[in-house]
Design a protein around this motif. Structure first.
Motif, PDB file in Angstrom:
ATOM      1  N   ALA A 106     -10.923 -26.865 -99.406  1.00 50.88           N
ATOM      2  CA  ALA A 106     -11.357 -28.208 -98.725  1.00 50.88           C
ATOM      3  C   ALA A 106     -12.208 -29.210-100.080  1.00 50.88           C
ATOM      4  O   ALA A 106     -12.153 -30.326-100.288  1.00 50.88           O
ATOM      5  CB  ALA A 106     -11.769 -28.888 -98.206  1.00 50.88           C
ATOM      6  N   LEU A 107     -13.883 -28.304-101.142  1.00 51.12           N
ATOM      7  CA  LEU A 107     -14.216 -29.177-101.772  1.00 51.12           C
ATOM      8  C   LEU A 107     -13.403 -30.189-102.768  1.00 51.12           C
ATOM      9  O   LEU A 107     -13.768 -31.251-103.021  1.00 51.12           O
ATOM     10  CB  LEU A 107     -14.975 -28.163-102.311  1.00 51.12           C
ATOM     11  CG  LEU A 107     -16.348 -28.635-103.241  1.00 51.12           C
ATOM     12  CD1 LEU A 107     -17.111 -29.733-102.450  1.00 51.12           C
ATOM     13  CD2 LEU A 107     -16.818 -28.217-103.665  1.00 51.12           C
ATOM     14  N   PRO A 108     -12.485 -29.576-104.043  1.00 52.28           N
ATOM     15  CA  PRO A 108     -11.380 -30.466-104.286  1.00 52.28           C
ATOM     16  C   PRO A 108     -10.777 -32.143-103.676  1.00 52.28           C
ATOM     17  O   PRO A 108     -10.949 -32.854-104.728  1.00 52.28           O
ATOM     18  CB  PRO A 108     -10.601 -29.701-105.037  1.00 52.28           C
ATOM     19  CG  PRO A 108     -11.018 -28.871-105.341  1.00 52.28           C
ATOM     20  CD  PRO A 108     -11.542 -28.455-103.313  1.00 52.28           C
ATOM     21  N   PHE A 109     -10.367 -31.913-102.987  1.00 51.89           N
ATOM     22  CA  PHE A 109     -10.011 -33.459-101.851  1.00 51.89           C
ATOM     23  C   PHE A 109     -11.363 -33.847-101.637  1.00 51.89           C
ATOM     24  O   PHE A 109     -10.723 -35.409-102.165  1.00 51.89           O
ATOM     25  CB  PHE A 109      -9.266 -32.333-100.378  1.00 51.89           C
ATOM     26  CG  PHE A 109      -8.132 -31.807-100.651  1.00 51.89           C
ATOM     27  CD1 PHE A 109      -7.135 -32.057-101.570  1.00 51.89           C
ATOM     28  CD2 PHE A 109      -8.173 -30.441-100.780  1.00 51.89           C
ATOM     29  CE1 PHE A 109      -6.292 -31.183-101.405  1.00 51.89           C
ATOM     30  CE2 PHE A 109      -6.855 -29.753-101.137  1.00 51.89           C
ATOM     31  CZ  PHE A 109      -5.429 -29.961-100.985  1.00 51.89           C
ATOM     32  N   SER A 133     -21.635 -31.073 -97.307  1.00 50.27           N
ATOM     33  CA  SER A 133     -21.749 -29.306 -96.187  1.00 50.27           C
ATOM     34  C   SER A 133     -20.695 -28.360 -96.798  1.00 50.27           C
ATOM     35  O   SER A 133     -21.261 -26.998 -97.033  1.00 50.27           O
ATOM     36  CB  SER A 133     -20.765 -29.635 -95.090  1.00 50.27           C
ATOM     37  OG  SER A 133     -19.488 -29.721 -95.402  1.00 50.27           O
ATOM     38  N   CYS A 134     -19.854 -28.660 -98.541  1.00 51.23           N
ATOM     39  CA  CYS A 134     -19.177 -27.427 -98.777  1.00 51.23           C
ATOM     40  C   CYS A 134     -20.355 -26.827 -99.321  1.00 51.23           C
ATOM     41  O   CYS A 134     -19.686 -26.027 -99.912  1.00 51.23           O
ATOM     42  CB  CYS A 134     -17.946 -28.251 -99.628  1.00 51.23           C
ATOM     43  SG  CYS A 134     -16.213 -28.845 -98.211  1.00 51.23           S
ATOM     44  N   LEU A 135     -20.789 -27.781-100.630  1.00 51.32           N
ATOM     45  CA  LEU A 135     -22.050 -27.066-101.467  1.00 51.32           C
ATOM     46  C   LEU A 135     -22.784 -25.907-100.534  1.00 51.32           C
ATOM     47  O   LEU A 135     -23.454 -25.220-101.068  1.00 51.32           O
ATOM     48  CB  LEU A 135     -22.511 -28.050-102.302  1.00 51.32           C
ATOM     49  CG  LEU A 135     -21.705 -28.439-103.332  1.00 51.32           C
ATOM     50  CD1 LEU A 135     -22.456 -29.596-104.005  1.00 51.32           C
ATOM     51  CD2 LEU A 135     -21.159 -28.215-104.245  1.00 51.32           C
ATOM     52  N   GLY A 160      -4.804 -17.514 -97.314  1.00 55.33           N
ATOM     53  CA  GLY A 160      -4.085 -18.197 -96.941  1.00 55.33           C
ATOM     54  C   GLY A 160      -4.628 -19.102 -95.605  1.00 55.33           C
ATOM     55  O   GLY A 160      -4.438 -20.318 -95.425  1.00 55.33           O
ATOM     56  N   TYR A 161      -5.027 -18.600 -94.645  1.00 53.08           N
ATOM     57  CA  TYR A 161      -6.108 -19.367 -93.445  1.00 53.08           C
ATOM     58  C   TYR A 161      -6.722 -19.937 -93.865  1.00 53.08           C
ATOM     59  O   TYR A 161      -7.406 -21.084 -93.058  1.00 53.08           O
ATOM     60  CB  TYR A 161      -5.900 -18.171 -92.417  1.00 53.08           C
ATOM     61  CG  TYR A 161      -5.313 -17.603 -91.700  1.00 53.08           C
ATOM     62  CD1 TYR A 161      -3.787 -17.872 -90.936  1.00 53.08           C
ATOM     63  CD2 TYR A 161      -5.126 -15.957 -91.767  1.00 53.08           C
ATOM     64  CE1 TYR A 161      -2.551 -17.168 -90.657  1.00 53.08           C
ATOM     65  CE2 TYR A 161      -3.666 -15.315 -90.938  1.00 53.08           C
ATOM     66  CZ  TYR A 161      -2.923 -15.959 -90.747  1.00 53.08           C
ATOM     67  OH  TYR A 161      -2.226 -14.872 -90.148  1.00 53.08           O
ATOM     68  N   GLY A 162      -7.949 -19.933 -94.891  1.00 55.52           N
ATOM     69  CA  GLY A 162      -8.913 -20.435 -95.289  1.00 55.52           C
ATOM     70  C   GLY A 162      -8.136 -21.592 -95.798  1.00 55.52           C
ATOM     71  O   GLY A 162      -8.618 -22.870 -95.857  1.00 55.52           O
ATOM     72  N   PHE A 163      -7.054 -21.175 -96.551  1.00 57.12           N
ATOM     73  CA  PHE A 163      -6.837 -22.956 -97.474  1.00 57.12           C
ATOM     74  C   PHE A 163      -6.001 -23.301 -96.467  1.00 57.12           C
ATOM     75  O   PHE A 163      -6.155 -25.083 -96.667  1.00 57.12           O
ATOM     76  CB  PHE A 163      -5.554 -22.292 -98.180  1.00 57.12           C
ATOM     77  CG  PHE A 163      -4.440 -23.216 -99.321  1.00 57.12           C
ATOM     78  CD1 PHE A 163      -5.439 -24.090-100.184  1.00 57.12           C
ATOM     79  CD2 PHE A 163      -3.837 -23.885 -98.525  1.00 57.12           C
ATOM     80  CE1 PHE A 163      -4.069 -25.051-100.238  1.00 57.12           C
ATOM     81  CE2 PHE A 163      -2.845 -25.045 -98.878  1.00 57.12           C
ATOM     82  CZ  PHE A 163      -3.329 -25.636 -99.670  1.00 57.12           C
TER      83      PHE A 163
END
Length: 304
Positions: free
Chosen positions: A56-59, A204-206, A229-232
């Protein structure tokens, strides 16, 4: 004739808003199912949360950069410190507690407990901000907690004493998220909704990535392909996309209506858990879900 045509055109944005709200509810409802499916491969909560946040971080970095280009003024140090605290309390801590709780309870019960966050917002607003709780709010709170008690009784019967541990963990996640919402209500008018969400999610991602580095070995990153796959899927379909769908829905139909439509979430989760996880849906679960939905809907209509 012209009046009916005008009415149809005027109702289209509202219909679109309702459909967007339904899509957001479906996306958020899928999260618990993705977590449960990933747990079947032996992954732990810390690693799974890291994968979700990593994807999710790049988004959110892109969103933050785009919002900064449009902003008229930079975020001040005090505001950034508050965003840091709220990001840790809300998306990071709440997600960690929620993922841990899902190891012990069903996806349907987890969603019911999480769905009670408006009730905690009402309670904390009364305690910390001096806002009064009316009779309708009291009735809504009683309905919510009665529904959770009934659904929890079902899980205790079929899952054993560990259900209490899962309930307490998810309840703590709900309280953490409610505190985050109260704080975000103070910050969003200052720096903007998308800007605040992007920065809080980056924090939160970091935090999830740092937690993984401190508590796990790099070899723990090696997981079966379905876990990635489930994480993505959680990052895209249960985090990024629903967040934007909900924002668009609120813009078209208002927060009150969007929250009432969001009441479909627990029912969707129970249905998906039955179809994809093989969980059982009993009359006690459905009665509990209806009570929780009724209570939260009362709060949503009241706010709207």
């Amino acid at each position: 004739m012209f009046r009916s045509l005008f009415h149809m055109r005027a109702s289209r944005p509202r219909l679109a808003g309702l459909m967007l709200a339904v899509g957001a509810a479906l996306g958020f409802s899928m999260k618990a199912v993705f977590v449960k499916l990933a747990y079947r491969y032996g992954v732990d909560a810390v690693t799974l949360l890291m994968l979700r946040m990593l994807f999710a971080l790049p988004f959110f970095i892109v969103i933050a950069l785009l919002e900064e280009r449009k902003a008229s003024a930079p975020v001040g140090m005090r505001s950034m410190l508050l965003v840091l605290i709220l990001g840790l309390i809300g998306y990071y801590l709440s997600s960690m507690l929620d993922f841990a709780g899902l190891q012990y309870i069903t996806a349907g019960l987890e969603r019911l407990i999480l769905f009670v966050y408006p009730a905690f917002v009402v309670i904390f607003s009364a305690l910390f901000l001096g806002k009064k709780i009316g009779k309708e709010e009291v009735m809504a709170l009683l309905l919510c907690y009665a529904g959770i008690a009934i659904a929890m009784y079902h899980d205790v019967q079929f899952s054993g004493a560990d259900t209490w541990r899962g309930v307490l963990l998810v309840l703590a996640a709900t309280i953490s998220y409610a505190l985050f919402l109260i704080g975000s209500g103070e910050m969003i008018p200052k720096i903007g909704a998308r800007r605040f969400t992007a920065y809080a999610m980056i924090v939160s991602c970091l935090a999830a990535l740092i937690q993984f580095v401190l508590l796990r070995q790099l070899t723990d990153f090696q997981q079966p392909l379905p876990v990635y796959g489930y994480g993505f899927a959680m990052a895209v379909f249960s985090t990024v996309i629903p967040a934007f769908l909900l924002a668009a829905a609120i813009q078209r139909v208002g927060a009150g209506t969007a929250s009432v439509v969001g009441a479909l979430g627990p029912v969707m989760t129970i249905g998906l858990a039955v179809l994809l996880l093989g969980e059982t849906a009993t009359w006690m679960q459905m009665v509990g879900a209806l009570l929780v939905i009724g209570g939260v809907s009362m709060l949503g209509v009241r706010k709207g």
